[in-house]
Design a protein around this motif. Structure first.
Motif, short mmCIF file in Angstrom:
data_model
loop_
_atom_site.label_atom_id
_atom_site.label_comp_id
_atom_site.label_asym_id
_atom_site.label_seq_id
_atom_site.Cartn_x
_atom_site.Cartn_y
_atom_site.Cartn_z
N ARG A 33 -23.52 -99.21 5.79
CA ARG A 33 -22.86 -100.22 4.96
C ARG A 33 -22.30 -99.65 3.65
O ARG A 33 -21.35 -100.20 3.09
CB ARG A 33 -23.84 -101.36 4.66
CG ARG A 33 -24.04 -102.32 5.82
CD ARG A 33 -24.80 -103.55 5.37
NE ARG A 33 -26.19 -103.26 5.11
CZ ARG A 33 -27.16 -103.35 6.02
NH1 ARG A 33 -26.87 -103.74 7.26
NH2 ARG A 33 -28.42 -103.07 5.71
N GLN A 34 -22.90 -98.57 3.18
CA GLN A 34 -22.47 -97.99 1.90
C GLN A 34 -21.24 -97.09 2.02
O GLN A 34 -20.66 -96.71 1.01
CB GLN A 34 -23.62 -97.19 1.29
CG GLN A 34 -24.83 -98.03 0.91
CD GLN A 34 -26.00 -97.17 0.47
OE1 GLN A 34 -25.86 -95.97 0.24
NE2 GLN A 34 -27.18 -97.78 0.37
N ARG A 35 -20.83 -96.77 3.24
CA ARG A 35 -19.73 -95.82 3.44
C ARG A 35 -18.41 -96.54 3.71
O ARG A 35 -18.38 -97.68 4.18
CB ARG A 35 -20.03 -94.87 4.60
CG ARG A 35 -21.01 -93.80 4.27
CD ARG A 35 -21.01 -92.72 5.33
NE ARG A 35 -21.42 -93.20 6.62
CZ ARG A 35 -22.67 -93.20 7.07
NH1 ARG A 35 -23.65 -92.76 6.30
NH2 ARG A 35 -22.96 -93.66 8.26
N HIS A 36 -17.33 -95.83 3.47
CA HIS A 36 -16.00 -96.33 3.83
C HIS A 36 -15.93 -96.49 5.35
O HIS A 36 -16.42 -95.63 6.09
CB HIS A 36 -14.93 -95.33 3.35
CG HIS A 36 -13.54 -95.87 3.44
ND1 HIS A 36 -12.86 -95.97 4.63
CD2 HIS A 36 -12.70 -96.35 2.47
CE1 HIS A 36 -11.66 -96.48 4.40
NE2 HIS A 36 -11.54 -96.72 3.10
N ASP A 65 -28.40 -99.45 6.49
CA ASP A 65 -28.10 -99.50 5.06
C ASP A 65 -27.15 -98.38 4.64
O ASP A 65 -26.27 -98.59 3.79
CB ASP A 65 -29.40 -99.40 4.24
CG ASP A 65 -30.22 -100.67 4.31
OD1 ASP A 65 -29.66 -101.72 4.73
OD2 ASP A 65 -31.41 -100.64 3.97
N ASN A 66 -27.32 -97.20 5.24
CA ASN A 66 -26.43 -96.08 4.91
C ASN A 66 -25.02 -96.31 5.42
O ASN A 66 -24.04 -95.94 4.77
CB ASN A 66 -26.99 -94.78 5.46
CG ASN A 66 -28.28 -94.37 4.79
OD1 ASN A 66 -28.52 -94.73 3.64
ND2 ASN A 66 -29.13 -93.64 5.49
N ARG A 97 -28.37 -90.67 8.52
CA ARG A 97 -27.11 -91.11 7.90
C ARG A 97 -26.63 -92.41 8.55
O ARG A 97 -25.82 -93.14 7.95
CB ARG A 97 -26.03 -90.04 8.07
CG ARG A 97 -26.30 -88.72 7.40
CD ARG A 97 -25.12 -87.77 7.67
NE ARG A 97 -25.49 -86.38 7.43
CZ ARG A 97 -25.44 -85.80 6.25
NH1 ARG A 97 -25.05 -86.48 5.19
NH2 ARG A 97 -25.78 -84.52 6.12
#
Length: 264
Positions: A176-179, A173-174, A169
């Motif tokens: 960057r995709q989250r709040h 890349d992961n 997680r």
């Protein structure tokens, strides 16, 4: 403790590296020698660092070892990375640069802190009316509780398997995709004091991500919503932790950043 503090204040910097100015003890000594903080404040910072760090660190190490024992595949990957970074083994010094190479161990520690944060909630006093980004007005006098434990297990943020242990997680890349407030094991924003409180997981799962409760006669709004966490933890109206807690902490280990109220 007084003897240790006196000896440290009379020593030169703890390190000669470029990072030395960022080491807490060196920064405290610098401020003390410039007359910007008093000896009592130095003692308060030292007490705060010890009391605030030793148990949380021990809990995180303990939780990490338990999770690695439960999931031997990840344990083996950590072991292989350690052998690669420290091939000689034996007795040796671990440098800051070495720690930067332990990328998988770092992901394991972050995933441990996500599932089992050492301190699961952050409470803030609302000193002035606060308008949240969702339009809700929180009136002055309410306590806001950021439910870190349940933010870290919120399926809207972490997916359907939010309760599973998965260090990937925390691949770049992961992340960057989250709040940015989906992962806040040390809280975030202008202050980062966290206190314990009973979890309200089942209630929130049934009625939503933000609930109203009470501490004595004081209303407290508890939220596991990452955007509300950002609103509260960055708002100047919520810069202070609850006053009764702060006073109790100050009585135990003196003044310092952990007991500071307002701006200086």
């Amino acid at each position: 403790m007084n003897e240790n503090i006196d000896s440290k204040l009379n020593l030169e910097s703890e390190s000669s590296t470029v990072l030395s100015s960022n080491i807490v003890i060196n920064r405290v000594k610098e401020l003390y020698r410039k007359g910007e903080i008093t000896l009592e404040e130095v003692k308060g910072e030292a007490s705060g660092m010890i009391l605030g760090a030793f148990e949380t660190t021990a809990l995180t190490v303990n939780h990490t070892l338990i999770l690695l024992a439960m999931f031997p595949h990840h344990q083996e990957l950590v072991f292989e990375e350690l052998k690669e970074v420290f091939p000689a083994g034996g007795d040796f010094e671990v440098e800051y640069e070495d720690l930067q190479k332990l990328v998988y161990l770092d992901r394991v520690l972050n995933e441990t802190l996500r599932l089992l944060p050492a301190v699961p909630i952050s409470l803030r006093d609302v000193k002035e009316d606060l308008r949240l980004s969702n339009g809700v007005l929180v009136p002055k006098g309410v306590i806001m509780g950021i439910d870190i434990f349940n933010i870290h297990r919120n399926r809207d943020l972490w997916g359907h398997n939010a309760d599973a242990f998965d260090p990937d997680r925390f691949l770049p890349d992961n992340i960057r995709q989250r709040h940015p407030y989906a992962f806040i094991p040390y809280s975030k924003g202008k202050r980062n004091c966290i206190v314990n409180m009973n979890q309200r997981t089942k209630y929130m799962d049934k009625y939503g991500s933000t609930v109203l409760a009470w501490i004595g006669i004081r209303p407290i709004i508890v939220s596991r919503d990452a955007k509300i966490a950002e609103d509260v933890l960055t708002a100047p109206q919520c810069i202070n932790r609850i006053s009764r807690l702060t006073k109790a902490m100050e009585n135990i280990y003196g003044q310092g950043l952990m007991t500071l109220q307002g701006l200086r």
